[in-house]
Structure formats: structure tokens, C-alpha cells
Design an enzyme around this catalytic site. Structure first.
Site, PDB file in Angstrom:
ATOM      1  N   HIS A 399     -34.431  55.083 -73.171  1.00  0.00           N
ATOM      2  CA  HIS A 399     -34.699  54.876 -71.751  1.00  0.00           C
ATOM      3  C   HIS A 399     -33.431  54.519 -70.973  1.00  0.00           C
ATOM      4  O   HIS A 399     -33.113  55.125 -69.951  1.00  0.00           O
ATOM      5  CB  HIS A 399     -35.748  53.768 -71.592  1.00  0.00           C
ATOM      6  CG  HIS A 399     -36.088  53.468 -70.173  1.00  0.00           C
ATOM      7  ND1 HIS A 399     -35.476  52.460 -69.473  1.00  0.00           N
ATOM      8  CD2 HIS A 399     -36.926  54.083 -69.300  1.00  0.00           C
ATOM      9  CE1 HIS A 399     -35.955  52.445 -68.239  1.00  0.00           C
ATOM     10  NE2 HIS A 399     -36.843  53.417 -68.112  1.00  0.00           N
ATOM     11  N   ARG A 493     -39.743  64.511 -65.632  1.00  0.00           N
ATOM     12  CA  ARG A 493     -40.510  63.534 -66.422  1.00  0.00           C
ATOM     13  C   ARG A 493     -41.459  62.759 -65.506  1.00  0.00           C
ATOM     14  O   ARG A 493     -41.111  62.436 -64.367  1.00  0.00           O
ATOM     15  CB  ARG A 493     -39.562  62.572 -67.118  1.00  0.00           C
ATOM     16  CG  ARG A 493     -38.772  63.179 -68.260  1.00  0.00           C
ATOM     17  CD  ARG A 493     -37.976  62.086 -68.973  1.00  0.00           C
ATOM     18  NE  ARG A 493     -37.361  62.536 -70.205  1.00  0.00           N
ATOM     19  CZ  ARG A 493     -36.086  62.900 -70.312  1.00  0.00           C
ATOM     20  NH1 ARG A 493     -35.313  62.906 -69.260  1.00  0.00           N
ATOM     21  NH2 ARG A 493     -35.592  63.275 -71.487  1.00  0.00           N
ATOM     22  N   ARG A 540     -43.488  67.912 -66.478  1.00  0.00           N
ATOM     23  CA  ARG A 540     -43.934  67.608 -67.841  1.00  0.00           C
ATOM     24  C   ARG A 540     -45.041  66.566 -67.757  1.00  0.00           C
ATOM     25  O   ARG A 540     -44.843  65.489 -67.183  1.00  0.00           O
ATOM     26  CB  ARG A 540     -42.745  67.073 -68.630  1.00  0.00           C
ATOM     27  CG  ARG A 540     -42.884  67.157 -70.133  1.00  0.00           C
ATOM     28  CD  ARG A 540     -43.194  65.869 -70.839  1.00  0.00           C
ATOM     29  NE  ARG A 540     -42.458  64.705 -70.527  1.00  0.00           N
ATOM     30  CZ  ARG A 540     -41.411  64.239 -71.233  1.00  0.00           C
ATOM     31  NH1 ARG A 540     -40.907  64.917 -72.223  1.00  0.00           N
ATOM     32  NH2 ARG A 540     -40.867  63.095 -70.913  1.00  0.00           N
TER      33      ARG A 540
HETATM   34  C1  PEP Z   1     -37.068  65.753 -75.752  1.00  0.00           C
HETATM   35  O1  PEP Z   1     -37.805  65.210 -76.569  1.00  0.00           O
HETATM   36  O2  PEP Z   1     -36.082  66.446 -76.063  1.00  0.00           O
HETATM   37  C2  PEP Z   1     -37.325  65.571 -74.311  1.00  0.00           C
HETATM   38  C3  PEP Z   1     -36.612  66.228 -73.418  1.00  0.00           C
HETATM   39  O3  PEP Z   1     -38.315  64.686 -73.940  1.00  0.00           O
HETATM   40  P1  PEP Z   1     -38.115  63.099 -73.870  1.00  0.00           P
HETATM   41  O4  PEP Z   1     -36.665  62.798 -74.048  1.00  0.00           O
HETATM   42  O5  PEP Z   1     -38.661  62.660 -72.583  1.00  0.00           O
HETATM   43  O6  PEP Z   1     -38.954  62.667 -75.052  1.00  0.00           O
HETATM   44 MG    MG Z   2     -39.680  64.423 -75.919  1.00  0.00          MG
END
Ligand code: PEP
Ligand code: MG
Length: 761
Positions: A399, A493, A540
Site C-alpha cells: 500500500h 483501483r 477494477r
Molecule cells: C497486481 O496484482 O499485479 C495488481 C496490479 O493488482 P494489485 O497490486 O492491486 O493487487
Molecule cells: Mg492484484
């Protein structure tokens, strides 16, 4: 005054003439050759609304409107537009417009001069507010009666459903947004294009000129790959140029409309601008830059061998530092006190504030360095105030890493013990690229700060066949992402949007407040799709690991899982809690109905085709039609999805996007959030690469778009391989879009060259 010639307007008259009008006036006053014209001022619009008595009626309609009820919104918008179109323009106003039009005809020396009629909206309290693209423009209008009609159409376009919706969403009072109308001679150019008065990517003091045949629309809209010329501003010497194969152009038809046509064969590969024309343009660029005192992004046209400037605005993507003297940094002499992973590049210095509990966030004042175990969504406001961020835990896709890259704040993660070693109120300096924390606060050269000029590339210079998009996690960062020239958003996201709510999405559902959840989602998604429109934005659906949402109101009910990364998240969770997914689809449906046809949906953590079938069914239940209304695809984040991608393709996907952050952790059994195993985390492990390669190959065979949005897509050397494998688009972090675009361009050119060499042998 109601009608003003360009000659009487300056850049300070935005309130009267709108941004566009003020800009044309300013150029005219500065003696820059601008096609002549006049402005029907914002005051005229007000007079029209009041004299005809329609103002109160329109405000009454607007007051009762529920903008989230699409049908009602569209009905009201239509009604208001009809009221305006049907209202006769008071004679004193129409007489002034006719007089100005006749004077223009006389000036140009024709009976009925062909004009462009453009809306230029402005807000009473905030004249600089942007309403770009929301109101109408009409080209090739002639005759005083038509001019009057189209001016009124521009006024009416202030009440398009999309414009009403935008004002409500952004808290602009309808009664305080006015509209000026620009009426300007149409120049039927032989050649036209854009000129940046410095290199917009690097700030280098050269003129970058792009040009093609016909009307400027071809270059500005990106329909054609133009010739590119770099001219030294001191010597006017041409430093470099590239003659493109210019396939299409816009020209005016006898009936006045513009049409895209093929460039005649003999002109396709012919150089557009002669040396003399380039010198003339460069000189003009210098003059305009000098006038405004800042580098400019301009539009130009040659008409009858005469140069006209059509537009000039500051290059907003440049950072001051690009032209600043570089200061010396004394970084080598400093002692490293903490080491971790470089998660967001740039250097920053400040006072350490250690955050152990969420209620300590107020300790962070502007410019401090936040030190914490791991950031959570509710820390974002404090992260924004920080100069830099250091965490004990996390890898480069945690994060803290994702958010600080997007905020443009240097960040070091996975230090193991920063919260113990660093002392409250001590001064430190961090290097977010190398992952180092130094004792003491020292001067940082501009070069080493997060460099916006790197972040913000121009939309113009490099055109690649493989699309280069940006990832967006915080809707507020959409403008910055757009300024990189990205071809769209390959990953929007959702998780961060929930932060603004401060409430767990489930709580909305439990409390029967689904409408509120839909509204919050709409508001947030709008910020991105509006900025990027018409470029695609792949939303997403929620992927909320249970451990990340515990601090939100209602988050107490989140289960405590042994391994949240392998647990209840992504589509598997959404199918167990379909009400949240429904709310997301409802928000998208409403935006789609507002005209935002550029949204796509992407399903995270897909594991079995069954999930895709169920997700599509839920979309259909709320009236959102996958593949018909919007693109619908999956993220390939599990080895399972990569190994049976054909089965997803058979069911129907418009695209598959590689989520390599998760794909890597699931392939290698390495928790991406665990700094103890960060050294084992490798996106280039042969097993991960095999899964990536398989996914791209199978998608290509089936004609399905393949993409990547994981962190690997922000690493130039991996991107090179992906282009070779035939990936269709790469979505990178905002800070990496420029570099990735360069890599993509170079890789594509290498492929062409290799193929040509092979053929020769
Ligand atoms: C990933 O998993 O590569 C992705 C882009 O999603 P996140 O980082 O939000 O899990
Ligand atoms: Mg991911």
C-alpha cells in the site's frame, strides 16, 4: 459590452470572454497573426437569459433535478435546451452580432465569411475553472442568420446533460456559470500542426514542431502521425527531424463540412515544412513565449502561405526544476541509518514522526517524514502532508509503495525496524530510489527531488503501436496521470475510493444505504473517466483483502485470516457479497448513460471461468451489458488463470491484463507484503515469465487484447520483453509512463529493423 472584437480583449478578460476567447484576444493584442473574429461575451448570455424571462424557469427546472436519475436528467436537459432555442434573441443583441459579423466579412473581404463558432464557458467566482470540451463547437458556419442561430445553440449547450451533471458533481452553481461565444474566421489551411516552445518532456530550450497536411484537426486529434522537427532556438538550426508517412488529412467540403480523406499519394511521405517555414515558426514561438513569459504549447496553420496562430497555452507539464540551476548534493558524506526497498523515487528531508496508532496522525505536519509499520487507506491524508514515507513492512507493491508513487512522495518500505531505530523529531533524509535513510536533513538538488517533468510527459511526441497507459489508485491523481500523455487507464483501483467514504462497503449495504455507496463510486470514477474521456479507463472491481479494511467504520467485522493474501478477496469475495459488486456495476451503468462510454470492467483474482460467468450475469441484472455497452475483461493474477486462459476466452473477454504483483506471489509462494521474503520476490523468475508469455500468446491467437498492469509493466527491461512477445498495451505507474513509452518505442523500432535485416539476408 456585449460583443467585442479580439483586439479589445486580453488574457485578464476570462470572466467576459471565457478562457478560449481571452486567449485569442491576448494573442491578437500582442500582434500575433490570429484569424480575425469577435466574442459574444458572457454578459450577452446573461442579458439574453434575463431579457427573455427564461432564467427563472430554467433555474426552477434545475432545482428540482435528481442528477442520478438519468432519464429525468436527460429529459430536463432537453427541455431547457428547447426553451433556449425557442427564445427569440432580443433585437439589440442580434443587431450587435450582425454588425460584428458584417464587419468581419468586410475585413476578410468576402460577402459571407466562413466562421467557427465555439463555446467558452466561465464561472463567476472561479473564472479559471475548466469546462473544456463540455459545450459545443460548430464549424463552417456562414451568413448572419446562421451565426445568430449557432450562438444560441452554444448557449443551449451549457445545459447538455453531461454539463449539468459535471457542475452538480463539482459544486458549481448553475446560475454562476456563464458562456461566451467565440466567432472566428475559419482558415482552410494547407498545412497545420502544433509547436511547443521548449521540449515538453525535458524542458530543453528547443522548439518542437509537428506538422501535417490540411486542417490542424488531424494533428490535434491524433488521427495522423505528423512530421516532427526540432529547431535550435538560438541559431534557428534544424537539429533533427522525422518525416512520417502521413496517411490521412482533414479538408473542407464544398458544403462547408470537414471530412477525413486520404492524403494524396505524392504528399504522403513528402516533408511538410520547409526550412524557411520552420524558421518563421520558431521565431513566432520565441515571440509568444516572450510575451507570456513562459514556455507555450501552441497550434499553428499555414493558409495561403501565411502563418496563423490558432491557440497558445502554457505547457503545464513542465516542472520549474527543468530549467533551474542544479545544486550540489552532499549525500555521499552522510551516514545511512536505515535501509529498505526503494519504493518511490526521489529524495526528501524532514522531521521524523513515528505513527504507531491511527489517532496519532495529527502529529504529521506539512513536510514531516512519516515512519510507520505499514500504511493503511485512512493514513492517506497524512501521507499527503508528508515529505517522505518510511515503513517497517512491505514490498514494492504494498500500500505505502503504490500510494506514494502516485502522490509523487519519496518512499522507503520494508526496512524491518525503522519505527524502532529512528527517533521522534530527529531529522533525516531519504532516498526513495535506493531505499536508504540518512541521518540529518540536508539540501537536496532539484535534480534529485521527485521530478515532475519526468512524471509529466507531453501527449504529443512519441507515438507507439503498443498502447502505454497509466495506473490510477487515487481519483485525485487522474489529472497527473493524464498529463503523462497516457493512452488511457489500464488499472483503476477501487480500494482507495472506499477511504473517502471512511465506511466499509458492507456497512452501506447492511444499513440499506446502497444509494450512497453507488454515489460515492460514481463521484470517484467520474473524476477519472472525465479527465481521460474518450480514452479508455479499465475499472477494477473491488479487491479488498480483509486486513486492509479493518480500520474503516464497519471494518471491525472483517474476519481475521491467517493469510489474507490467499484469502477472501477479489472476485471470489465479491461473488459471496454480490450486493457490493451490484453497486459497482450500477455506478458504471449510470456513468455510461451519462455518455462516459470509455469505461471497461476488469475482474480481479480470477481463478475459474465460472466466476466470470457469474460476474457477467450480475452486470446484466443491473442492466449493464458486457461487451455491448462496455469492455469486460479479467486480470490474470493466478497461475490458474494463466494456464487456462483459453477457457476464459471461450466464455468471452475483451481483454486480459496481467497482474504480475499477485501472479508473482502466487507462482513463487512469496507473500508480496512480507519484507522477510522480499529478496525472493522476482517478477522475472522463469516460471512467472512462462505464464506471462502463455497468456499473451493465447490472447493474440484469439484476437483478445493483452495487457499488463502489475509493477513489472513499469520496469523498462521487462517491458522490452513484453513488446517482443506481442503485448497490446502496458499500464505503468504515473512516474514510469514516460520511460516505458520510450522503451516501447525503441523495442518496436528494433523489431521492425530486425525484420527488415532478416528480409535482406
Ligand atoms: C497486481 O496484482 O499485479 C495488481 C496490479 O493488482 P494489485 O497490486 O492491486 O493487487
Ligand atoms: Mg492484484
Amino acid at each position: 459590452m456585449y460583443v467585442e472584437k479580439f483586439e479589445s480583449i486580453s488574457k485578464d478578460d476570462v470572466g467576459i470572454a471565457g478562457g478560449k476567447g481571452a486567449n485569442l484576444g491576448e494573442l491578437t493584442q500582442a500582434g500575433i497573426p490570429v484569424p480575425p473574429g469577435f466574442i459574444v461575451t458572457a454578459e450577452t448570455y446573461n442579458k439574453f437569459m434575463n431579457d427573455t424571462g427564461i432564467f427563472d424557469n430554467i433555474m426552477d427546472i434545475l432545482n428540482g433535478i435528481d442528477i442520478n436519475n438519468t432519464k429525468e436528467l436527460q429529459k430536463s436537459a432537453k427541455k431547457i435546451k428547447e426553451i433556449i432555442i425557442d427564445a427569440p434573441i432580443p433585437e439589440d443583441i442580434s443587431a450587435l452580432i450582425i454588425e460584428a459579423y458584417n464587419a468581419l466579412c468586410q475585413k476578410v473581404g468576402v460577402e459571407d465569411v466562413l466562421v467557427a463558432i465555439r463555446s467558452s464557458a466561465t464561472a463567476e467566482d472561479l473564472p479559471e475553472a475548466s469546462f473544456a470540451g463540455q459545450q459545443d463547437t460548430f464549424l463552417n458556419i456562414y451568413g448572419s442568420e446562421s451565426v445568430i442561430d449557432y450562438v444560441r445553440k452554444c448557449w443551449a449547450s451549457l445545459f447538455e446533460a453531461r454539463a449539468i451533471f459535471y457542475r452538480e458533481e463539482n459544486n458549481f452553481e448553475h446560475s454562476k456559470v456563464y458562456i461566451a461565444v467565440v466567432v472566428q474566421e475559419m482558415v482552410e489551411s494547407e498545412k497545420a500542426g502544433v509547436m511547443f516552445t521548449v521540449n515538453p518532456s525535458t524542458g530543453e530550450d528547443v522548439a518542437l514542431i509537428e506538422g501535417s497536411w490540411g486542417l490542424g484537426e488531424a494533428v490535434v486529434s491524433g488521427s495522423v502521425t505528423p512530421d516532427t522537427y526540432y529547431v535550435d532556438k538560438k541559431s534557428n538550426e534544424i537539429l533533427n527531424f522525422n518525416i512520417a508517412d502521413k496517411k490521412v488529412m482533414f479538408e473542407k467540403l464544398p458544403n462547408g463540412e470537414t471530412k477525413q480523406v486520404d492524403v494524396p499519394e505524392e504528399l504522403r511521405n513528402k516533408r511538410v515544412l520547409s526550412e524557411a517555414e520552420l524558421v518563421e515558426l520558431t521565431e513566432m514561438g520565441k515571440r509568444i513565449q516572450k510575451h507570456y513569459g513562459a514556455p507555450q504549447d501552441t497550434e499553428w496553420a499555414f493558409y495561403d502561405n501565411t502563418l496563423f496562430m490558432l491557440q497558445s497555452r502554457p505547457i503545464t507539464t513542465l516542472d520549474e526544476s527543468s530549467s533551474n540551476e542544479k545544486e550540489e548534493s552532499d549525500i555521499e558524506n552522510r551516514e545511512v541509518i536505515v535501509r529498505g526497498l526503494g519504493a518511490s523515487p526521489g529524495m526528501a528531508a524532514g522531521t521524523v514522526k513515528i505513527i504507531k496508532k491511527i489517532d496519532e496522525l495529527d502529529k504529521i505536519k506539512n513536510g514531516d517524514i512519516m515512519v510507520t509499520t505499514m500504511t493503511t487507506p485512512d493514513m492517506v491524508p497524512a501521507m499527503k502532508r508528508s515529505n517522505g514515507i518510511i515503513t517497517d513492512e512491505g514490498g514494492i507493491t504494498c500500500h505505502a509503495a503504490i500510494i506514494s508513487r502516485e502522490l509523487g512522495i519519496p518512499c522507503v518500505v520494508g526496512t524491518g525496524n525503522a519505527t524502532e531505530i529512528l527517533k521522534e523529531n530527529n531529522k533525516v533524509t531519504i532516498d526513495g530510489k535506493k531505499g536508504l535513510v540518512f541521518e540529518g536533513e540536508f539540501q537536496i538538488s532539484e535534480e534529485n527531488k521527485q521530478d515532475e517533468s519526468v512524471v509529466a510527459q507531453s501527449a504529443a511526441p512519441i507515438i507507439t503501436v503498443t498502447e502505454v497507459k497509466a495506473n490510477v489508485s487515487m481519483p485525485e491523481a487522474a489529472k497527473k496521470a493524464f498529463a503523462t500523455g497516457a493512452d488511457g487507464v489500464g488499472l483503476l483501483r477501487t480500494e482507495h475510493m472506499m477511504l473517502t467514504a471512511g465506511v466499509h462497503p458492507n456497512k452501506f449495504i447492511q444499513d440499506n444505504r446502497e444509494d450512497e455507496l453507488v454515489k460515492i463510486l460514481m463521484e470517484n470514477i467520474l473524476k477519472v473517466v472525465d479527465v481521460f474521456y474518450p480514452k479508455p479507463v479499465w475499472y477494477r472491481t473491488l479487491d479488498a483483502p480483509t486486513d486492509e479494511f479493518q480500520t474503516l467504520e464497519g471494518g471491525e467485522e472483517e474476519p481475521h485470516e491467517h493469510n489474507p493474501m490467499l484469502g477472501w478477496r477479489g472476485i471470489r469475495r465479491e461473488l459471496d457479497e454480490p450486493e457490493i459488486l451490484k453497486a459497482e456495476f450500477k455506478a458504471i451503468k449510470k456513468l455510461y448513460e451519462q455518455g462516459y462510454t470509455n469505461i471497461g470492467v476488469m475482474i480481479p483474482l480470477s481463478q475459474s471461468p465460472d466466476e466470470l460467468i457469474k460476474a457477467k450475469k450480475i452486470a446484466e441484472e443491473v442492466g449493464l451489458r458486457p461487451h455491448k455497452d462496455i469492455d469486460f475483461g479479467i486480470m490474470v493474477e493466478t497461475p490458474a488463470a494463466a494456464l487456462i486462459i483459453e477457457e476464459f476466452i471461450d466464455i468471452g473477454i475483451d481483454f486480459a491484463s496481467l497482474g504480475t504483483n499477485d501472479l508473482t506471489q502466487y507462482t513463487l509462494a512469496v507473500d508480496r507484503n512480507n519484507e522477510l521474503v522480499a529478496k525472493n520476490y522476482n517478477e522475472e523468475h522463469p516460471a512467472v515469465l512462462k505464464l506471462i508469455e502463455r497468456t499473451i500468446r493465447k490472447c493474440n491467437e484469439a484476437g483478445v487484447t493483452s495487457s499488463i498492469c502489475g509493477q513489472a509493466g513499469s520496469k523498462p527491461h521487462i517491458v522490452e520483453k513484453l513488446v517482443e512477445l506481442g503485448i497490446n498495451s502496458v499500464s505503468a505507474n504515473t512516474d514510469a509512463v514516460g520511460d516505458v513509452r520510450h522503451t516501447v518505442a525503441r523495442s518496436e523500432q528494433k523489431l521492425i529493423l530486425d525484420a527488415a535485416r532478416k528480409q535482406k539476408k
